[in-house]
Design a protein around this motif. Structure first.
Motif, PDB file in Angstrom:
ATOM      1  N   ASN A   3       0.817  -1.201   0.000  1.00 12.86           N
ATOM      2  CA  ASN A   3       0.000   0.000   0.000  1.00 12.86           C
ATOM      3  C   ASN A   3       0.858   1.261   0.000  1.00 12.86           C
ATOM      4  O   ASN A   3       1.121   1.866   1.014  1.00 12.86           O
ATOM      5  N   LYS A   5       1.869   5.101  -0.573  1.00 15.02           N
ATOM      6  CA  LYS A   5       1.194   6.402  -0.600  1.00 15.02           C
ATOM      7  C   LYS A   5       2.217   7.414  -1.028  1.00 15.02           C
ATOM      8  O   LYS A   5       3.289   7.511  -0.451  1.00 15.02           O
ATOM      9  N   ASP A   7       2.539  11.014  -1.128  1.00 14.91           N
ATOM     10  CA  ASP A   7       1.828  12.195  -0.679  1.00 14.91           C
ATOM     11  C   ASP A   7       2.095  13.473  -1.454  1.00 14.91           C
ATOM     12  O   ASP A   7       1.286  14.379  -1.416  1.00 14.91           O
ATOM     13  N   SER A 165      -3.270   6.040 -11.188  1.00 18.42           N
ATOM     14  CA  SER A 165      -3.667   6.486  -9.846  1.00 18.42           C
ATOM     15  C   SER A 165      -3.783   5.309  -8.891  1.00 18.42           C
ATOM     16  O   SER A 165      -3.294   5.362  -7.761  1.00 18.42           O
ATOM     17  N   VAL A 166      -4.428   4.238  -9.346  1.00 16.03           N
ATOM     18  CA  VAL A 166      -4.633   3.079  -8.477  1.00 16.03           C
ATOM     19  C   VAL A 166      -3.289   2.457  -8.086  1.00 16.03           C
ATOM     20  O   VAL A 166      -3.086   2.023  -6.958  1.00 16.03           O
ATOM     21  N   ASN A 167      -2.334   2.467  -9.005  1.00 15.24           N
ATOM     22  CA  ASN A 167      -1.027   1.869  -8.722  1.00 15.24           C
ATOM     23  C   ASN A 167      -0.105   2.784  -7.939  1.00 15.24           C
ATOM     24  O   ASN A 167       0.653   2.330  -7.094  1.00 15.24           O
ATOM     25  N   LYS A 169      -0.985   5.692  -6.199  1.00 10.13           N
ATOM     26  CA  LYS A 169      -1.603   6.337  -5.034  1.00 10.13           C
ATOM     27  C   LYS A 169      -1.131   7.785  -4.818  1.00 10.13           C
ATOM     28  O   LYS A 169      -0.461   8.103  -3.820  1.00 10.13           O
ATOM     29  N   ARG A 171      -1.477  11.978  -4.167  1.00 13.72           N
ATOM     30  CA  ARG A 171      -2.265  12.769  -3.206  1.00 13.72           C
ATOM     31  C   ARG A 171      -3.603  13.156  -3.850  1.00 13.72           C
ATOM     32  O   ARG A 171      -4.641  13.080  -3.230  1.00 13.72           O
ATOM     33  N   GLU A 238     -10.422   4.165  -4.185  1.00 14.59           N
ATOM     34  CA  GLU A 238      -9.150   3.751  -3.564  1.00 14.59           C
ATOM     35  C   GLU A 238      -8.712   4.747  -2.498  1.00 14.59           C
ATOM     36  O   GLU A 238      -7.579   4.710  -2.024  1.00 14.59           O
ATOM     37  N   ILE A 240      -8.403   8.012  -3.076  1.00 16.71           N
ATOM     38  CA  ILE A 240      -7.647   9.114  -3.686  1.00 16.71           C
ATOM     39  C   ILE A 240      -8.651  10.181  -4.158  1.00 16.71           C
ATOM     40  O   ILE A 240      -9.516   9.885  -4.989  1.00 16.71           O
TER      41      ILE A 240
END
Ligand code: IP8
Length: 274
Positions: A3, A5, A7, A165-167, A169, A171, A238, A240
Motif C-alpha cells: 500500500n 502512498k 503524498d 492512480s490506483v497503482n 496512489k 495525493r 481507492e 484518492i
C-alpha cells in the motif's frame, strides 16, 4: 499489493478539449498548452507530477474517420497508423512547450505499461523511480494499442489516469476539461462542487435530490464525461481524491493543492463508508 502512498505526487490529465480545438481537425491550442505548462511549472516546485493527455482533434479525428473504438477489433491498418502518428505529433507539441519553459518531460508510450487491457505494474513503478531520482515529468497519453490476434483498440487517457492512480496512489488526481466540472443537468445545470461515493459506488451529493445527467461529448470515441466520471469513481474508491476542473483556468489546480476554495467538482470516498 503493497500500500504505497505518494503524498506529494499529483497526476494530471490534460483534456483533449483543452489542448486542441476539438471541432477543428488536427489543431493544437498552443495558448492553452502554454498556460497549462506554466501552472505545472509552479506546481512542480512542491510536488511530483505525472501527466496524461487526451487525443482531442488529433487521435479522435482519425479514430472517428476509421471507425475505431475502445473495443478491440481488426481495424484498418491505415487508421491505426494515422491515429498513432497524430498522437505522437500532439505529444511532441506538448513536450516541446514544456521544454521551452525548462520543464523536463519524458514521454512514455501507453503500450509500454498496458497490454491487452492488463497493466504492467513494474513499468508503472519505474515512473516513480524516475521521478524520485531525476527531475523528469513522465508524460503519457491515450492512444491506439495492440491487443492481440491482429486486433487493436483505442485506449483512453482517462483509463490511463485510473491505472496510474490506483497503482501509484497520488495525493490527488486532477482531470481538466473544457467545462468547470460536473453539472447536475446537461442544459442550464448547476455545478456540483462535491460528490461523495459510498462503498457501493453510489454517487452521493450534498443535496440528496440532485441527480447527475451524463452526456457524451461530440467528436469523442472514448465516452466523454461519462467515462471521466466512471474512472474518477474507481480512483476515489481507492481513497484518492479526484478533481474535475476547467483546464482553461489551470490556476484552479493551485487552489486545490493549497486547500483553498476552488471552482470545480471533487469526487471523494464518503469517510463514513471507509
Ligand atoms: O482523449 C483517446 O484519449 P482520450 C486517444 O483521453 C485517442 O479519451 C487515440 C483517440
Amino acid at each position: 499489493m503493497e500500500n504505497l502512498k505518494n503524498d506529494n505526487l499529483v497526476i494530471i490529465k490534460l483534456g483533449g478539449s483543452v489542448i486542441t480545438y476539438k471541432d477543428k481537425p488536427l489543431s493544437p491550442n498552443y495558448l492553452a498548452i502554454e498556460k497549462m505548462a506554466n501552472i505545472i511549472k509552479e506546481l512542480k516546485t512542491h510536488n511530483k507530477i505525472i501527466i496524461v493527455h487526451g487525443g482531442g482533434s488529433f487521435g479522435h479525428y482519425w479514430s472517428i474517420k476509421y471507425d475505431m473504438h475502445t473495443l478491440p477489433s481488426a481495424y484498418s491498418d491505415e487508421g491505426i497508423s494515422r491515429v498513432r502518428e497524430s498522437m505522437i505529433k500532439l505529444n511532441s507539441i506538448i513536450v516541446e512547450k514544456f521544454i521551452a519553459i525548462n520543464l523536463k518531460p519524458f514521454s512514455i508510450h501507453a503500450s509500454s505499461f498496458v497490454f491487452n487491457n492488463l497493466h504492467r505494474r513494474e513499468q508503472i513503478m519505474d515512473m516513480m523511480d524516475m521521478i524520485e531520482n531525476n527531475d523528469l515529468i513522465p508524460i503519457t497519453y491515450g492512444d491506439v494499442i495492440h491487443t492481440s490476434g491482429g486486433n487493436f483498440s483505442i485506449l483512453s487517457g482517462d483509463t490511463l489516469m485510473n491505472i496510474l492512480s490506483v497503482n501509484l496512489k497520488p495525493r490527488f488526481s486532477i482531470f481538466t476539461t473544457n467545462v468547470d466540472g460536473i453539472y447536475d443537468n446537461i442544459t442550464n445545470g448547476n455545478l456540483v462542487p462535491n460528490i461523495l461515493i459510498s462503498k457501493t459506488r453510489e454517487l452521493l451529493t450534498k443535496d440528496a435530490d440532485t441527480k447527475i445527467e451524463f452526456s457524451s461529448m461530440v467528436c469523442d470515441v472514448t465516452g466523454g464525461m461519462k467515462r471521466k466520471i466512471s474512472e474518477s469513481i474507481n480512483i476515489a474508491n481507492e481513497g484518492i481524491p479526484v478533481y474535475l476542473i476547467n483546464g482553461f483556468y489551470p490556476e484552479r489546480m493551485i487552489d486545490i493543492i493549497n486547500g483553498s476554495e476552488f471552482i470545480g467538482t471533487s469526487i471523494k470516498m464518503n469517510e463514513e463508508s471507509i
